[in-house]
Scaffold this motif. Structure first.
Motif, PDB file in Angstrom:
ATOM      1  N   VAL A  52      38.113 -37.802 -35.898  1.00 32.97           N
ATOM      2  CA  VAL A  52      37.994 -36.585 -36.508  1.00 32.97           C
ATOM      3  C   VAL A  52      39.317 -35.645 -37.046  1.00 32.97           C
ATOM      4  O   VAL A  52      40.334 -35.746 -36.338  1.00 32.97           O
ATOM      5  CB  VAL A  52      37.561 -35.422 -35.260  1.00 32.97           C
ATOM      6  CG1 VAL A  52      37.653 -33.969 -35.526  1.00 32.97           C
ATOM      7  CG2 VAL A  52      36.239 -35.881 -34.481  1.00 32.97           C
ATOM      8  N   LEU A  53      39.330 -35.617 -38.301  1.00 35.28           N
ATOM      9  CA  LEU A  53      40.401 -34.978 -39.272  1.00 35.28           C
ATOM     10  C   LEU A  53      40.508 -33.572 -39.530  1.00 35.28           C
ATOM     11  O   LEU A  53      39.439 -33.367 -40.435  1.00 35.28           O
ATOM     12  CB  LEU A  53      40.256 -36.238 -40.578  1.00 35.28           C
ATOM     13  CG  LEU A  53      41.346 -35.799 -41.240  1.00 35.28           C
ATOM     14  CD1 LEU A  53      43.026 -36.137 -41.038  1.00 35.28           C
ATOM     15  CD2 LEU A  53      41.203 -36.991 -42.902  1.00 35.28           C
ATOM     16  N   SER A  54      41.622 -33.096 -39.311  1.00 39.40           N
ATOM     17  CA  SER A  54      41.601 -31.633 -39.832  1.00 39.40           C
ATOM     18  C   SER A  54      42.582 -31.657 -41.155  1.00 39.40           C
ATOM     19  O   SER A  54      43.631 -32.320 -40.770  1.00 39.40           O
ATOM     20  CB  SER A  54      42.024 -30.658 -38.554  1.00 39.40           C
ATOM     21  OG  SER A  54      41.327 -30.747 -37.539  1.00 39.40           O
ATOM     22  N   LEU A  55      42.276 -31.132 -42.268  1.00 37.88           N
ATOM     23  CA  LEU A  55      43.027 -30.993 -43.315  1.00 37.88           C
ATOM     24  C   LEU A  55      43.403 -29.495 -43.464  1.00 37.88           C
ATOM     25  O   LEU A  55      42.256 -28.605 -43.710  1.00 37.88           O
ATOM     26  CB  LEU A  55      42.369 -31.286 -44.497  1.00 37.88           C
ATOM     27  CG  LEU A  55      41.723 -32.864 -44.514  1.00 37.88           C
ATOM     28  CD1 LEU A  55      40.881 -33.014 -45.622  1.00 37.88           C
ATOM     29  CD2 LEU A  55      42.775 -33.889 -44.486  1.00 37.88           C
ATOM     30  N   ASP A  56      44.640 -29.252 -43.472  1.00 38.30           N
ATOM     31  CA  ASP A  56      45.010 -27.837 -43.539  1.00 38.30           C
ATOM     32  C   ASP A  56      46.006 -27.672 -44.701  1.00 38.30           C
ATOM     33  O   ASP A  56      47.032 -28.535 -44.779  1.00 38.30           O
ATOM     34  CB  ASP A  56      45.935 -27.343 -42.240  1.00 38.30           C
ATOM     35  CG  ASP A  56      46.234 -25.847 -42.095  1.00 38.30           C
ATOM     36  OD1 ASP A  56      46.087 -25.087 -42.959  1.00 38.30           O
ATOM     37  OD2 ASP A  56      46.736 -25.295 -41.100  1.00 38.30           O
ATOM     38  N   ALA A  78      44.490 -14.586 -42.843  1.00 35.07           N
ATOM     39  CA  ALA A  78      44.027 -16.057 -42.664  1.00 35.07           C
ATOM     40  C   ALA A  78      43.314 -16.260 -41.180  1.00 35.07           C
ATOM     41  O   ALA A  78      44.296 -16.038 -40.242  1.00 35.07           O
ATOM     42  CB  ALA A  78      45.085 -16.853 -42.953  1.00 35.07           C
ATOM     43  N   ILE A  79      42.358 -16.298 -40.961  1.00 32.45           N
ATOM     44  CA  ILE A  79      41.426 -16.501 -39.916  1.00 32.45           C
ATOM     45  C   ILE A  79      41.465 -18.041 -39.550  1.00 32.45           C
ATOM     46  O   ILE A  79      40.898 -18.895 -40.403  1.00 32.45           O
ATOM     47  CB  ILE A  79      40.096 -15.634 -39.744  1.00 32.45           C
ATOM     48  CG1 ILE A  79      40.211 -14.267 -40.111  1.00 32.45           C
ATOM     49  CG2 ILE A  79      39.227 -15.928 -38.473  1.00 32.45           C
ATOM     50  CD1 ILE A  79      39.043 -13.402 -40.454  1.00 32.45           C
ATOM     51  N   GLU A  80      41.923 -18.361 -38.396  1.00 28.20           N
ATOM     52  CA  GLU A  80      41.802 -19.899 -38.321  1.00 28.20           C
ATOM     53  C   GLU A  80      41.432 -20.355 -36.894  1.00 28.20           C
ATOM     54  O   GLU A  80      42.445 -20.684 -36.065  1.00 28.20           O
ATOM     55  CB  GLU A  80      43.052 -20.458 -38.647  1.00 28.20           C
ATOM     56  CG  GLU A  80      44.296 -19.897 -38.319  1.00 28.20           C
ATOM     57  CD  GLU A  80      45.474 -20.695 -38.924  1.00 28.20           C
ATOM     58  OE1 GLU A  80      45.413 -21.972 -38.969  1.00 28.20           O
ATOM     59  OE2 GLU A  80      46.668 -20.123 -39.244  1.00 28.20           O
ATOM     60  N   PRO A  81      40.187 -20.397 -36.243  1.00 26.89           N
ATOM     61  CA  PRO A  81      40.074 -20.787 -35.141  1.00 26.89           C
ATOM     62  C   PRO A  81      40.255 -22.167 -34.904  1.00 26.89           C
ATOM     63  O   PRO A  81      40.097 -23.223 -35.881  1.00 26.89           O
ATOM     64  CB  PRO A  81      38.347 -20.613 -34.899  1.00 26.89           C
ATOM     65  CG  PRO A  81      37.967 -20.423 -36.356  1.00 26.89           C
ATOM     66  CD  PRO A  81      39.009 -19.844 -37.005  1.00 26.89           C
ATOM     67  N   MET A  82      41.050 -22.723 -33.757  1.00 29.04           N
ATOM     68  CA  MET A  82      41.033 -24.247 -33.381  1.00 29.04           C
ATOM     69  C   MET A  82      40.303 -24.218 -31.940  1.00 29.04           C
ATOM     70  O   MET A  82      40.624 -23.414 -30.935  1.00 29.04           O
ATOM     71  CB  MET A  82      42.534 -24.266 -32.924  1.00 29.04           C
ATOM     72  CG  MET A  82      43.250 -24.235 -34.368  1.00 29.04           C
ATOM     73  SD  MET A  82      45.026 -23.510 -33.953  1.00 29.04           S
ATOM     74  CE  MET A  82      45.068 -21.864 -34.723  1.00 29.04           C
ATOM     75  N   SER A 137      39.845 -31.788 -30.639  1.00 27.46           N
ATOM     76  CA  SER A 137      40.116 -30.502 -31.567  1.00 27.46           C
ATOM     77  C   SER A 137      39.599 -30.505 -32.791  1.00 27.46           C
ATOM     78  O   SER A 137      39.516 -31.756 -33.751  1.00 27.46           O
ATOM     79  CB  SER A 137      41.584 -29.979 -31.507  1.00 27.46           C
ATOM     80  OG  SER A 137      42.211 -30.845 -32.331  1.00 27.46           O
ATOM     81  N   ALA A 138      39.117 -29.184 -33.274  1.00 33.12           N
ATOM     82  CA  ALA A 138      38.777 -28.907 -34.463  1.00 33.12           C
ATOM     83  C   ALA A 138      39.202 -27.585 -35.070  1.00 33.12           C
ATOM     84  O   ALA A 138      39.703 -26.809 -34.343  1.00 33.12           O
ATOM     85  CB  ALA A 138      37.148 -29.102 -34.879  1.00 33.12           C
ATOM     86  N   HIS A 139      39.663 -27.611 -36.374  1.00 28.94           N
ATOM     87  CA  HIS A 139      40.191 -26.353 -37.127  1.00 28.94           C
ATOM     88  C   HIS A 139      39.494 -26.019 -38.188  1.00 28.94           C
ATOM     89  O   HIS A 139      39.448 -27.042 -39.187  1.00 28.94           O
ATOM     90  CB  HIS A 139      41.699 -26.857 -37.209  1.00 28.94           C
ATOM     91  CG  HIS A 139      42.616 -25.779 -37.662  1.00 28.94           C
ATOM     92  ND1 HIS A 139      43.468 -25.952 -38.632  1.00 28.94           N
ATOM     93  CD2 HIS A 139      42.580 -24.434 -37.817  1.00 28.94           C
ATOM     94  CE1 HIS A 139      44.360 -24.844 -39.025  1.00 28.94           C
ATOM     95  NE2 HIS A 139      43.524 -24.035 -38.541  1.00 28.94           N
ATOM     96  N   PHE A 140      39.236 -24.687 -38.341  1.00 27.27           N
ATOM     97  CA  PHE A 140      38.787 -24.171 -39.820  1.00 27.27           C
ATOM     98  C   PHE A 140      39.487 -23.011 -40.092  1.00 27.27           C
ATOM     99  O   PHE A 140      39.958 -22.255 -39.152  1.00 27.27           O
ATOM    100  CB  PHE A 140      37.322 -23.897 -39.859  1.00 27.27           C
ATOM    101  CG  PHE A 140      36.247 -25.166 -39.913  1.00 27.27           C
ATOM    102  CD1 PHE A 140      36.104 -25.630 -41.339  1.00 27.27           C
ATOM    103  CD2 PHE A 140      35.886 -26.097 -38.888  1.00 27.27           C
ATOM    104  CE1 PHE A 140      34.949 -26.676 -41.399  1.00 27.27           C
ATOM    105  CE2 PHE A 140      35.244 -27.107 -39.112  1.00 27.27           C
ATOM    106  CZ  PHE A 140      34.916 -27.485 -40.428  1.00 27.27           C
ATOM    107  N   GLU A 141      39.652 -22.758 -41.327  1.00 24.82           N
ATOM    108  CA  GLU A 141      40.474 -21.518 -41.749  1.00 24.82           C
ATOM    109  C   GLU A 141      40.280 -21.154 -42.995  1.00 24.82           C
ATOM    110  O   GLU A 141      39.762 -21.842 -44.114  1.00 24.82           O
ATOM    111  CB  GLU A 141      42.062 -22.027 -41.621  1.00 24.82           C
ATOM    112  CG  GLU A 141      42.910 -20.785 -42.194  1.00 24.82           C
ATOM    113  CD  GLU A 141      44.313 -21.120 -42.309  1.00 24.82           C
ATOM    114  OE1 GLU A 141      44.806 -22.449 -42.244  1.00 24.82           O
ATOM    115  OE2 GLU A 141      45.339 -20.155 -42.149  1.00 24.82           O
TER     116      GLU A 141
END
Ligand code: MG
Length: 252
Positions: A91-95, A200-204, A229-233
């Motif tokens: 599972v890859l988060s790209l920020d 910038a709203i960014e739930p983790m 974990s997962a992260h979107f923003e």
């Protein structure tokens, strides 16, 4: 705390910064595959930035060494691209953040590498959903706590916890401006939202408990219990009605 209000002209420039961020994130998602090193993704991001005439928000920020954050599995945010090889099921988060004509935009997505587990898929969907739930509350006359509590309720009602030690943020000429935007809170509390605020709203979201730790590289933030974990923003602007998503188009 002083929350900057952007003029229409300033918001228009941020919209351009947002388009850059969305284009790069979209390109990166198309490139992700098992066997790839995370450094390759950073190289692609830098290349795209150059082509689009923008600069990285992250590179050099407090000494951060890359233009992109790549956070894998139990890594939540601030992972440094490098020699790590992505494997099927990760599972890859790209920020990613960009500066365009003096203004910044910041966004993040989480994707599966090849085929991923049903549990991972559900976590990713819930995290994206919690971001959308937060954005839906980002209207003039509402308060910041309305956004925070919407994110928290969406996540917790689906059995996930939200990270408490890292937050979203105001954004504009600086990547991090007031206010901090926690992913938990109480409706009807906090600063009033006004037209021209850019956030910038960014739930983790985590499958386990909300405690985190920082890795040996002094950057990577990981779950304490090893859970996923997962992260979107998104970067958004408060308008007269529904928020405008300045980083629209990040989903491949
Ligand atoms: Mg951010």
């Amino acid at each position: 705390m002083s929350i900057t209000i952007k003029s229409g002209q300033e918001t228009a420039v941020m919209r351009q910064a947002g388009k850059v961020v969305a284009a790069v994130l979209k390109k990166l998602q198309q490139e992700v595959k098992p066997g790839m090193r995370t450094r390759t993704l950073d190289d692609i991001a830098e290349n795209e930035l150059k082509k689009l005439g923008a600069e990285s928000s992250f590179k050099g920020y407090r000494g951060f060494p890359a233009s992109l954050c790549t956070s894998v599995n139990d890594e939540i945010v601030h992972g440094i691209p490098g020699d790590r090889v992505l494997r099927e099921g990760d599972v890859l988060s790209l920020d990613f953040g960009a500066i365009y004509q003096g203004f910044q935009a910041d966004a993040a997505v989480t994707v599966g590498v090849g085929r991923i587990s049903a549990a991972a898929r559900k976590l990713i969907e819930a995290t994206r959903g919690s971001l959308e739930a937060g954005i839906a509350r980002a209207r003039p006359g509402n308060r910041l706590g309305d956004i925070s509590s919407a994110v928290q309720n969406y996540a917790e009602s689906r059995g996930y916890s939200v990270v408490r030690e890292y937050t979203g943020h105001g954004i504009g000429r600086q990547m991090h401006e007031d206010p901090q935007i926690p992913n938990f809170g109480t409706p009807g509390t906090g600063p009033m939202l006004k037209k021209g605020m850019t956030l910038a709203i960014e739930p983790m979201l985590l499958t386990g408990d909300w405690h985190t730790r920082v890795g040996e590289d002094h950057w990577t933030v990981l779950t304490m219990d090893g859970g996923l974990s997962a992260h979107f923003e998104h970067t958004i602007a408060i308008t007269d009605a529904e928020a405008e998503v300045l980083t629209e188009g990040i989903y491949a």
